[in-house]
Design a protein around this motif. Structure first.
Motif, mmCIF file in Angstrom:
data_model
loop_
_atom_site.group_PDB
_atom_site.id
_atom_site.type_symbol
_atom_site.label_atom_id
_atom_site.label_comp_id
_atom_site.label_asym_id
_atom_site.label_seq_id
_atom_site.Cartn_x
_atom_site.Cartn_y
_atom_site.Cartn_z
ATOM 1 N N PRO A 7 0.820 -1.208 0.000
ATOM 2 C CA PRO A 7 0.000 0.000 0.000
ATOM 3 C C PRO A 7 0.854 1.257 0.000
ATOM 4 C CG PRO A 7 0.089 -0.928 2.214
ATOM 5 C CD PRO A 7 0.802 -1.901 1.299
ATOM 6 N N SER A 8 0.269 2.345 -0.501
ATOM 7 C CA SER A 8 0.943 3.629 -0.431
ATOM 8 C C SER A 8 1.006 4.088 1.014
ATOM 9 C CB SER A 8 0.174 4.660 -1.257
ATOM 10 O OG SER A 8 -1.086 4.928 -0.661
ATOM 11 N N GLU A 9 1.888 5.051 1.268
ATOM 12 C CA GLU A 9 2.002 5.588 2.623
ATOM 13 C C GLU A 9 0.667 6.172 3.096
ATOM 14 O OE1 GLU A 9 4.564 9.000 5.055
ATOM 15 O OE2 GLU A 9 5.208 8.299 3.082
ATOM 16 N N GLY A 10 -0.039 6.842 2.169
ATOM 17 C CA GLY A 10 -1.327 7.418 2.522
ATOM 18 C C GLY A 10 -2.348 6.368 2.884
ATOM 19 N N ALA A 11 -2.389 5.280 2.121
ATOM 20 C CA ALA A 11 -3.326 4.203 2.417
ATOM 21 C C ALA A 11 -2.986 3.521 3.732
ATOM 22 C CB ALA A 11 -3.337 3.194 1.272
ATOM 23 N N ALA A 12 -1.706 3.348 4.012
ATOM 24 C CA ALA A 12 -1.302 2.729 5.279
ATOM 25 C C ALA A 12 -1.717 3.589 6.465
ATOM 26 C CB ALA A 12 0.209 2.501 5.277
ATOM 27 N N ALA A 13 -1.573 4.909 6.329
ATOM 28 C CA ALA A 13 -1.976 5.813 7.409
ATOM 29 C C ALA A 13 -3.481 5.796 7.609
ATOM 30 C CB ALA A 13 -1.500 7.230 7.103
ATOM 31 N N ILE A 14 -4.233 5.778 6.525
ATOM 32 C CA ILE A 14 -5.696 5.694 6.615
ATOM 33 C C ILE A 14 -6.112 4.402 7.294
ATOM 34 C CG2 ILE A 14 -7.745 5.279 5.195
ATOM 35 C CD1 ILE A 14 -7.167 8.202 5.437
#
Length: 282
Positions: A17-24
């Motif tokens: 996953p992208s960093e943004g998806a991981a944070a979400i």
């Protein structure tokens, strides 16, 4: 019927996953745990929708399939289709994460990730359209049409599978939204309920609006024809737009006309409804 657990394993293993998806995903899990602790009656729902899954991609795929399955295509079959799309087009996951961040940042009635992920029709419809868009461009036209129909029936949102949607989009409420086949909606756009991005009914080919980055479209607005609404523009509630809208301007009325002064912000991000000049509010 075979299980698709192995397929979903790809989304938590080989799929990065992208960093943004991981944070979400971290935020979503934390909010689901907190919701279960605050009200034990929600524990099963939080587990099924979020906590039993291994990644944001898994949870999103399951949520889309659960919402849109019917007697023609059941949850397992639809889940397999969604998994295939997510594996082949991981940008769908990054876009969904950006959409959730947009809702959390712009919607004054919501300060979390969990509620829009579970319940907001605009968010769920947009993610379903992203899957339909992938199918459309892989020559699975009838299945894409099936998803379009189900999204319209279940969520009250009708976005053609061929329409091109950016990321960081907020479809507030979603109800009554119609977006045509050749429409383009770029990044960081916010659209309220009962908006139409349609054709005039007279032409064929490229016939729908192009909504550029950071536009804010008020409730009930109708934007018709192959016209451009420029970067950072505002379209007032109930307006009927049939001519191009210059960047960083505000238009209101039937037919819509430019009012007030130009501005420098992106109202799709700021959600600033007022217009500098006469007493107009989007």
């Amino acid at each position: 019927m075979r299980s698709h657990t192995a397929d979903f394993g790809l989304l938590s293993g080989d799929f990065v996953p992208s960093e943004g998806a991981a944070a979400i995903w971290r935020d979503l899990c934390g909010e689901a745990v907190a919701a279960s602790a605050a009200d034990p009656a929600l524990a099963r729902a939080m587990n099924s929708a979020v906590l039993y899954h291994g990644s944001f991609a898994q949870a999103l795929g399951h949520r889309i399939a659960l919402k849109l399955a019917d007697h023609d295509i059941d949850v397992d079959e639809l889940q397999a289709v969604v998994v295939q799309a997510l594996i082949n087009e991981p940008d769908i996951i990054a876009a969904a994460a950006a959409d959730l961040r947009a809702i959390r940042e712009r919607d004054p009635s919501n300060a979390e990730i969990l509620t829009p992920f579970l319940y907001f029709k605009g968010f769920l419809a947009l993610q379903g359209q992203r899957i339909a868009h992938w199918l459309w461009h892989h020559r699975r036209i009838h299945l894409a049409r099936h998803l379009q129909s189900r999204i319209s029936e279940v969520l009250g949102v009708d976005i053609h599978p061929a329409a091109r949607m950016g990321r960081g989009i907020m479809l507030d409420h979603g109800s009554g939204l119609v977006i045509g086949e050749t429409a383009v909606v770029e990044d960081d756009v916010s659209i309220l309920q009962n908006v139409t991005l349609g054709g005039t009914g007279k032409e064929a080919g490229d016939r729908h609006p192009k909504i550029r980055r950071g536009v804010l479209i008020g409730a009930g607005a109708k934007i018709l024809g192959n016209i451009e609404v420029g970067v950072g523009a505002k379209v007032g509630a109930g307006s009927v737009v049939v001519d191009p809208v210059p960047p960083y301007t505000s238009v209101v009325g039937i037919p819509a006309r430019v009012v007030g002064k130009t501005h420098t912000s992106l109202p799709g991000l700021t959600m600033e409804p007022s217009i500098d000049g006469p007493d107009y509010v989007i």
